[in-house]
Design a protein around this motif. Structure first.
Motif, short mmCIF file in Angstrom:
data_model
loop_
_atom_site.label_atom_id
_atom_site.label_comp_id
_atom_site.label_asym_id
_atom_site.label_seq_id
_atom_site.Cartn_x
_atom_site.Cartn_y
_atom_site.Cartn_z
N MET A 1 2.58 0.55 2.17
CA MET A 1 3.58 -0.39 2.68
C MET A 1 4.84 -0.28 1.85
O MET A 1 4.79 -0.15 0.63
CB MET A 1 3.05 -1.82 2.61
N MET A 2 5.97 -0.31 2.53
CA MET A 2 7.25 -0.25 1.85
C MET A 2 8.11 -1.38 2.41
O MET A 2 8.30 -1.46 3.62
CB MET A 2 7.90 1.11 2.07
N ALA A 3 8.58 -2.24 1.53
CA ALA A 3 9.45 -3.36 1.92
C ALA A 3 8.83 -4.18 3.04
O ALA A 3 9.51 -4.60 3.96
CB ALA A 3 10.83 -2.85 2.31
N GLY A 4 7.52 -4.38 2.98
CA GLY A 4 6.85 -5.20 3.98
C GLY A 4 6.60 -4.52 5.30
O GLY A 4 6.16 -5.14 6.25
N ILE A 5 6.91 -3.22 5.41
CA ILE A 5 6.73 -2.49 6.67
C ILE A 5 5.34 -1.88 6.68
O ILE A 5 4.93 -1.21 5.74
CB ILE A 5 7.80 -1.39 6.82
#
Length: 192
Positions: free
Chosen positions: A107-111
């Protein structure tokens, strides 16, 4: 042993190892997660299903990114790593609906970027992801989705998106359906 039993057992074993490596007793982890010692024990023995909320709480307790619980080998990805091999991922049941989710990237920045195998004759338990942006592509099979109050029948190659609306799915067919999803938080700017 079913595929789901194998998945739960493998995750339970990994969680037990992780707990012990952190020097935590079952009671310590129960306190950190606000769960009972019996529940923690059942999870470690592969006898309880975990949903995303459970995984998020466990990841927070272990001070790990949620994506780490989807890793089979338990190794932490280095920041410079840009490839996650298929044999490094662990598919997990998102809920009791019959969907097996495979987180495709950390997950990156909540994505969240993941793939789901929706078993035949299954449905989401309740509308989910209200307040998020959700996009998907049906890769294989057919599925019915509801976005807000709109109902759609989708087949392989069809895509969809939702901006903050309640979302649910249904696979009433005799064959599984594969969907690739992207889930992201709504931006603060409503016009973005």
């Amino acid at each position: 042993m079913s595929v789901m039993d194998e998945v739960r057992s493998g995750l339970g074993t990994d969680l037990r190892r992780l707990r012990k490596s952190k020097g935590l007793r079952i009671a310590d982890l129960a306190a950190l997660t606000n769960r009972s010692t019996g529940w923690i024990s059942q999870v470690e023995r592969g006898r309880s299903r975990l949903d995303y909320e459970d995984l998020k709480i466990l990841a927070q307790a272990f001070e790990l990114p949620l994506s780490q619980l989807f890793r089979r080998d338990g190794a932490v990805l280095a920041p410079e790593d840009t490839v996650l091999r298929a044999d490094q991922r662990r598919a997990l049941s998102a809920d009791n609906s019959g969907a097996m989710d495979d987180l495709l990237t950390p997950m990156m920045a909540g994505i969240h970027f993941y793939s789901s195998e929706l078993a035949p004759h299954t449905a989401s338990e309740r509308p989910r992801h209200e307040g998020d942006i959700m996009m998907g592509l049906v890769v294989k099979g057919d599925v019915q989705i509801r976005i807000g109050d709109r109902h759609h029948h989708l087949g392989a190659g069809d895509s969809f998106w939702s901006r903050g609306e309640a979302f649910s799915w249904l696979n009433p067919h005799d064959t599984p359906c594969t969907v690739v999803w992207v889930l992201a938080p709504l931006p603060d700017d409503p016009d973005a």
